[in-house]
Write an enzyme that holds these catalytic residues in place. Structure first.
Site, PDB file in Angstrom:
ATOM      1  CG  ASP A 113      -4.910 -10.186   3.222  1.00  0.00           C
ATOM      2  OD1 ASP A 113      -4.427 -10.662   2.362  1.00  0.00           O
ATOM      3  OD2 ASP A 113      -4.495  -8.862   3.555  1.00  0.00           O
TER       4      ASP A 113
ATOM      5  CG  ASP B 160      -2.672  -8.690   0.632  1.00  0.00           C
ATOM      6  OD1 ASP B 160      -1.953  -8.932   1.585  1.00  0.00           O
ATOM      7  OD2 ASP B 160      -3.781  -7.980   0.689  1.00  0.00           O
TER       8      ASP B 160
ATOM      9  CG  HIS C 286      -6.592  -5.728   1.506  1.00  0.00           C
ATOM     10  ND1 HIS C 286      -5.928  -6.363   2.346  1.00  0.00           N
ATOM     11  CD2 HIS C 286      -7.899  -5.125   2.122  1.00  0.00           C
ATOM     12  CE1 HIS C 286      -6.898  -6.467   3.553  1.00  0.00           C
ATOM     13  NE2 HIS C 286      -7.820  -5.743   3.342  1.00  0.00           N
TER      14      HIS C 286
ATOM     15  CG  HIS D 204      -1.914  -1.106   1.225  1.00  0.00           C
ATOM     16  ND1 HIS D 204      -2.797  -1.347   0.049  1.00  0.00           N
ATOM     17  CD2 HIS D 204      -2.290  -1.965   2.140  1.00  0.00           C
ATOM     18  CE1 HIS D 204      -3.775  -2.357   0.382  1.00  0.00           C
ATOM     19  NE2 HIS D 204      -3.328  -2.858   1.517  1.00  0.00           N
TER      20      HIS D 204
HETATM   21 ZN   LIG Z   1      -4.125  -7.307   2.695  1.00  0.00          ZN
END
Ligand SMILES: [Zn+2]
Length: 307
Positions: free
Chosen positions: A245, A161, A163, A124
């Site tokens: 995740d 991931d 996200h 991120h």
């Molecule tokens: Zn994540």
């Protein structure tokens, strides 16, 4: 040939505070799983601190210098979830440095692949800012290190991931010789990663997955979209942003993957890497917040890397 495992106890000293999902036990649980006899052949290596110049290649000078200047005697909240504690700088420097050392290991040829078990995660972190638990973008730093140190041009980062790796996309999207592909829950944090976000030359590939999706959506997204695009890009090095995740047990999102899905995608990625960049794969731990699911999923991933 062997697989290298890079880590350092500094990963445990990045203190995000009580009840923060991105906690030191994440790395403890992963390393404990990798104590299983299956993993005896791993080459266990120390993650070194990154050279600051390598951070400047992926991030703005203002961002890097801003992190380096944060007070190291108290806790700073960079945003609501992104914490900088007294142990954070060394953890972040060794996370990025471990990623660069993993690149060196596969380029020098003494490891076939490498896995970096460090935190905080990185995907991120954008060129100009830390966010979403991430301080430096370890995958991007490793990609630019591969260029500067080894003269590579075409480097790919793929990200499973749950996200979207907005930071890696931000750093890569205007360079046609860098490739970033991600499958991720959408809508979900951070809100980027629509299929229409394709970069400057089709070098960004996003496979958004609806909440509740499992193998039946994840595997076709990779086999029909991400893997063919990756193979067509012909990377000289493959970096994996390995977050776990998307596991069904994870508390931060609602995808429904299980350990065999992480084994499958790892094997598929190794097949592409074998064809493009004689098998050179560097994998970096990103998210994963159910400790048991994280540990068993990371173990499945590393076992597949060791094939
Ligand atoms: Zn994540």
């Amino acid at each position: 040939m062997s697989v290298a495992l890079f880590t350092h106890p500094a990963a445990l000293a990045h203190d995000t505070g009580e009840d923060h999902p991105e906690c030191p036990d994440r790395v403890r649980w992963v390393l404990r799983a990798l104590e299983h006899p299956d993993f005896v052949p791993l080459l266990r290596e120390v993650a070194p601190k990154v050279a600051v110049e390598a951070l400047y290649a992926a991030h703005s000078k203002a961002h890097v210098d801003g992190i380096l200047a944060l007070p190291q005697d108290r806790v700073t909240y960079i945003d609501g979830d992104t914490v900088f504690s007294p142990g954070s700088l060394e953890a972040a420097l060794r996370g990025a440095g471990g990623a660069c050392a993993a690149v060196d290991a596969v380029m020098e040829g003494w490891a076939k692949a490498a896995f970096v078990a460090m935190r905080p995660p990185g995907h991120h972190a954008e060129a100009e800012r830390a966010m979403g638990f991430c301080l430096f973008n370890n995958a991007a730093v490793a990609a630019f290190h591969a260029r500067a140190r080894w003269g590579l041009r075409r480097v790919a980062v793929v990200d499973f991931d749950v996200h979207h790796g907005n930071g890696t996309q931000d750093i890569f999207e205007n360079d046609a010789e860098l490739f970033y592909a991600s499958s991720h829950q959408f809508p979900c944090y951070p809100g980027t990663g629509r299929a229409s976000e394709t970069g400057v030359a089709g070098n960004i590939v996003n496979a958004p997955l609806a909440p509740g999706s499992g193998s039946e959506a994840f595997r076709p997204a990779w086999s029909r979209l991400v893997l063919p695009a990756l193979a067509a890009f012909k990377p000289e090095l493959l970096i994996i942003s390995a977050g776990f995740d998307a596991h069904a047990a994870d508390p931060l999102a609602q995808l429904r993957l299980h350990e065999p899905d992480f084994t499958w995608v790892t094997e598929e990625l190794l097949a592409v890497a074998d064809a493009c960049c004689p098998g050179r794969v560097v994998s970096l731990l990103e998210g994963g917040y159910d400790l048991d699911a994280l540990a068993s999923s990371a173990a499945s991933h590393v076992r597949a890397l060791m094939r």
